[in-house]
Design an enzyme around this catalytic site. Structure first.
Site, PDB file in Angstrom:
ATOM      1  N   PRO A 127     -17.766 -45.599   3.548  1.00  0.00           N
ATOM      2  CA  PRO A 127     -17.482 -47.112   4.570  1.00  0.00           C
ATOM      3  C   PRO A 127     -18.167 -46.783   5.851  1.00  0.00           C
ATOM      4  CG  PRO A 127     -15.944 -46.842   2.811  1.00  0.00           C
ATOM      5  CD  PRO A 127     -16.518 -45.615   2.677  1.00  0.00           C
ATOM      6  N   PHE A 155     -21.732 -47.040  -2.178  1.00  0.00           N
ATOM      7  CA  PHE A 155     -23.090 -46.966  -2.666  1.00  0.00           C
ATOM      8  C   PHE A 155     -23.519 -45.966  -3.390  1.00  0.00           C
ATOM      9  CE2 PHE A 155     -23.425 -49.202   1.933  1.00  0.00           C
ATOM     10  CZ  PHE A 155     -23.142 -50.240   1.561  1.00  0.00           C
ATOM     11  N   THR A 157     -25.131 -43.859  -5.892  1.00  0.00           N
ATOM     12  CA  THR A 157     -26.216 -44.196  -6.945  1.00  0.00           C
ATOM     13  C   THR A 157     -25.784 -43.606  -8.133  1.00  0.00           C
ATOM     14  OG1 THR A 157     -27.982 -44.440  -5.327  1.00  0.00           O
ATOM     15  CG2 THR A 157     -28.784 -44.123  -7.584  1.00  0.00           C
ATOM     16  N   GLU A 363     -31.477 -42.624   1.396  1.00  0.00           N
ATOM     17  CA  GLU A 363     -31.820 -41.201   1.631  1.00  0.00           C
ATOM     18  C   GLU A 363     -32.515 -40.948   3.118  1.00  0.00           C
ATOM     19  OE1 GLU A 363     -33.460 -38.735  -1.156  1.00  0.00           O
ATOM     20  OE2 GLU A 363     -32.711 -39.808  -2.761  1.00  0.00           O
ATOM     21  N   THR A 365     -32.328 -43.820   6.654  1.00  0.00           N
ATOM     22  CA  THR A 365     -33.172 -45.101   7.174  1.00  0.00           C
ATOM     23  C   THR A 365     -34.383 -44.835   7.853  1.00  0.00           C
ATOM     24  OG1 THR A 365     -31.790 -45.103   9.397  1.00  0.00           O
ATOM     25  CG2 THR A 365     -30.949 -46.312   7.557  1.00  0.00           C
TER      26      THR A 365
HETATM   27  N1  COS Z   1     -31.706 -28.415   6.834  1.00  0.00           N
HETATM   28  C1  COS Z   1     -31.074 -27.340   7.220  1.00  0.00           C
HETATM   29  N2  COS Z   1     -29.894 -27.534   8.056  1.00  0.00           N
HETATM   30  C2  COS Z   1     -29.792 -28.682   8.856  1.00  0.00           C
HETATM   31  C3  COS Z   1     -30.850 -29.848   8.546  1.00  0.00           C
HETATM   32  C4  COS Z   1     -31.850 -29.727   7.430  1.00  0.00           C
HETATM   33  N3  COS Z   1     -32.567 -30.433   7.334  1.00  0.00           N
HETATM   34  N4  COS Z   1     -30.468 -30.829   9.610  1.00  0.00           N
HETATM   35  C5  COS Z   1     -29.358 -30.329  10.053  1.00  0.00           C
HETATM   36  N5  COS Z   1     -28.987 -29.193   9.638  1.00  0.00           N
HETATM   37  C6  COS Z   1     -28.113 -28.132  10.396  1.00  0.00           C
HETATM   38  C7  COS Z   1     -28.541 -28.107  11.692  1.00  0.00           C
HETATM   39  O1  COS Z   1     -29.315 -26.898  12.079  1.00  0.00           O
HETATM   40  C8  COS Z   1     -27.105 -27.847  12.631  1.00  0.00           C
HETATM   41  O2  COS Z   1     -26.825 -26.634  12.513  1.00  0.00           O
HETATM   42  P1  COS Z   1     -25.993 -25.908  13.832  1.00  0.00           P
HETATM   43  O3  COS Z   1     -24.710 -26.741  14.091  1.00  0.00           O
HETATM   44  O4  COS Z   1     -25.872 -24.412  13.339  1.00  0.00           O
HETATM   45  O5  COS Z   1     -26.939 -26.246  15.024  1.00  0.00           O
HETATM   46  C9  COS Z   1     -26.158 -28.652  11.650  1.00  0.00           C
HETATM   47  O6  COS Z   1     -26.969 -29.101  10.183  1.00  0.00           O
HETATM   48  C10 COS Z   1     -25.933 -29.974  12.132  1.00  0.00           C
HETATM   49  O7  COS Z   1     -26.834 -30.823  12.375  1.00  0.00           O
HETATM   50  P2  COS Z   1     -27.171 -32.088  13.648  1.00  0.00           P
HETATM   51  O8  COS Z   1     -26.619 -31.418  14.708  1.00  0.00           O
HETATM   52  O9  COS Z   1     -28.530 -32.396  13.333  1.00  0.00           O
HETATM   53  O10 COS Z   1     -26.226 -32.967  12.892  1.00  0.00           O
HETATM   54  P3  COS Z   1     -26.351 -34.418  13.449  1.00  0.00           P
HETATM   55  O11 COS Z   1     -24.930 -34.906  13.397  1.00  0.00           O
HETATM   56  O12 COS Z   1     -26.688 -34.772  14.776  1.00  0.00           O
HETATM   57  O13 COS Z   1     -27.113 -35.494  12.370  1.00  0.00           O
HETATM   58  C11 COS Z   1     -28.701 -36.379  11.044  1.00  0.00           C
HETATM   59  C12 COS Z   1     -27.991 -35.184  11.819  1.00  0.00           C
HETATM   60  C13 COS Z   1     -28.819 -37.601  11.921  1.00  0.00           C
HETATM   61  C14 COS Z   1     -30.158 -35.790  10.891  1.00  0.00           C
HETATM   62  C15 COS Z   1     -27.890 -36.530   9.547  1.00  0.00           C
HETATM   63  O14 COS Z   1     -26.373 -37.045  10.092  1.00  0.00           O
HETATM   64  C16 COS Z   1     -28.699 -37.277   8.855  1.00  0.00           C
HETATM   65  O15 COS Z   1     -29.569 -36.759   8.221  1.00  0.00           O
HETATM   66  N6  COS Z   1     -28.121 -38.658   8.464  1.00  0.00           N
HETATM   67  C17 COS Z   1     -28.707 -39.352   7.425  1.00  0.00           C
HETATM   68  C18 COS Z   1     -28.024 -39.248   6.208  1.00  0.00           C
HETATM   69  C19 COS Z   1     -28.571 -39.751   5.286  1.00  0.00           C
HETATM   70  O16 COS Z   1     -29.718 -39.568   4.712  1.00  0.00           O
HETATM   71  N7  COS Z   1     -27.813 -40.726   4.436  1.00  0.00           N
HETATM   72  C20 COS Z   1     -28.639 -41.234   3.209  1.00  0.00           C
HETATM   73  C21 COS Z   1     -27.328 -41.252   2.247  1.00  0.00           C
HETATM   74  S1  COS Z   1     -27.512 -39.980   0.998  1.00  0.00           S
HETATM   75  S2  COS Z   1     -28.551 -41.000  -0.435  1.00  0.00           S
END
Ligand code: COS
Length: 384
Positions: A127, A155, A157, A363, A365
């Site tokens: 949430p 949410f 799936t 997955e 936005t």
């Molecule tokens: N592959 C491998 N490692 C990854 C990665 C990836 N694609 N993306 C991030 N990481 C790692 C980073 O390298 C980082 O490692 P270090 O701490 O060693 O530097 C760690 O994970 C933390 O990543 P980051 O600092 O980028 O985290 P943030 O909190 O800034 O957030 C985003 C990153 C915004 C990209 C992430 O929260 C995200 O993808 N959010 C969307 C979530 C989503 O898609 N939800 C949909 C629901 S699931 S169906």
């Protein structure tokens, strides 16, 4: 591993036939009942759809990404809710185990995920934790040879039909990737309950609901890979792959929508001739065709890069951003070409218009894809 060209073509033909002959005729009923008939689920299982991405050693088809995206494009030619049932097993519901599971975890779950006997579900969102996945609050506290899970996932799936949840939970309080672990939690255990199925804008038949953990005790060997702290990175890696699959699905749906729009435009007459003869209609067809081609090319390129072992975090985000926005524009034009008929539920475009809205949201936005793309581009430039 890649299939030989003949086997891949046989598979793609079989999927296209199944979509055209079994799924398209069942679309309207699915929209009305929200239920996928058992005979169709059986057909999906026979085709091997649930195990597309799972290694043949565990009973899957073991497709590489280039092959998988082609199947996803073929599946896009019908209501996305059909794909959604197998979709979690192909992607976010199985890939954490594929990427980071122990041999015992792989052997325990992958064979049943590959056949579709077990439905896998990915429980990251909460949430209060959507785009900011790292802020998740669900906690996992070690107690002897168990972990105690508490929190709510939202949410999720396929949760209503899932037999297995991949649950991201916090094993320590700090805001860092290492604070999040991943657990393989079987449905039906005490302390795990499901919320009411969500009522959604579209994709009737694709089921989502809350998953609630209330002092839910899971054995310590449910910890993915037997290691705390790898949950966040694993989730991100799973999403890198999932975003490519969703992009391919968007391409397939856009192809279907353009096909429907072109057929309608050649049949519908105004001012004494088919509306397809009018250049303003042709412009909408042309823009859609060009954008579909662009998205398709991006997806194929990114999939090949991934198969070569390259990091495709940025490419997957580019594909997801462009393809999901693109299918929204194509759906909008398809409705426009249909005119008043496009607003009436008798025509599939009305339903697809609502269905495709989700792709810009789940997955990750479009805004999260932009953020990932910009970060990766800046990083690449500074490291060049
Ligand atoms: N592959 C491998 N490692 C990854 C990665 C990836 N694609 N993306 C991030 N990481 C790692 C980073 O390298 C980082 O490692 P270090 O701490 O060693 O530097 C760690 O994970 C933390 O990543 P980051 O600092 O980028 O985290 P943030 O909190 O800034 O957030 C985003 C990153 C915004 C990209 C992430 O929260 C995200 O993808 N959010 C969307 C979530 C989503 O898609 N939800 C949909 C629901 S699931 S169906």
């Amino acid at each position: 591993m890649a299939l030989d060209a003949e086997t891949l073509n046989l598979l793609l033909d079989a999927v296209r036939r199944f979509v055209a002959e079994r799924l398209v005729p069942a679309e309207q009923a699915l929209a009305e009942t929200g239920t996928i008939p058992e005979s169709i689920v059986a057909g999906m299982r026979e085709l091997g759809l649930f195990g597309l991405s799972i290694d043949p050693a565990y009973g899957g088809l073991g497709l590489n990404m280039e092959e998988e995206v082609q199947v996803a494009m073929a599946l896009g030619h019908t209501s996305p809710a059909f794909r959604s049932l197998a979709g979690t097993n192909i992607g976010i519901g199985s890939q954490a185990i594929v990427l980071a599971g122990t041999d015992a975890q792989r052997a325990a779950y992958l064979p049943r995920l590959a056949t579709g006997e077990l439905i896998g579900s990915f429980a990251l969102t909460e949430p209060e934790a959507g785009s900011d996945a790292m802020s998740l609050r669900t906690s996992a506290r070690r107690e002897g040879d168990h972990y105690i899970l508490n929190g709510t996932k939202r949410f999720i799936t396929n949760a209503p039909v899932a037999g297995l949840f991949t649950v991201m939970a916090r094993t320590s309080p700090e805001r860092k990737a290492e604070a999040i672990s991943c657990f393989l939690v079987e449905a039906g255990i005490p302390g795990l309950t499901l919320g009411k199925p969500d009522k959604k804008m579209g994709q009737a038949g694709s089921l989502t609901c809350d998953v609630i953990f209330d002092n839910c005790r899971v054995p310590a060997d449910a910890l993915l890979g037997g290691q705390e702290g790898n949950g966040f990175r694993t989730a991100m890696r799973v999403l890198d792959k999932g975003r490519l699959h969703i992009s391919a699905l968007c391409v397939g749906i856009a192809q279907r929508l353009l096909g429907d729009a072109i057929r309608y435009a050649t049949e519908r007459k105004q001012f004494g001739k088919p509306i397809a003869d009018f250049q303003l209609i042709q412009a909408m067809i042309a823009d859609s065709q060009a954008e579909i081609y662009a998205a398709q090319s991006m997806v194929m390129d990114a999939a090949r890069k991934r198969d070569r072992g390259e990091n495709t975090t940025m490419e997957a985000a580019c594909c997801k951003l462009f393809a999901s926005e693109m299918v929204g524009r194509v759906a909008d034009r398809a409705v426009q070409i249909h005119g008043g008929a496009g607003y009436i539920s008798e025509y599939a475009v009305e339903r697809f218009y609502r269905d495709v809205r989700l792709f810009r949201i789940y997955e990750g936005t479009s805004q999260i894809q932009q953020l990932v793309i910009a970060r990766e581009a800046i990083k690449a430039e500074l490291n060049a």
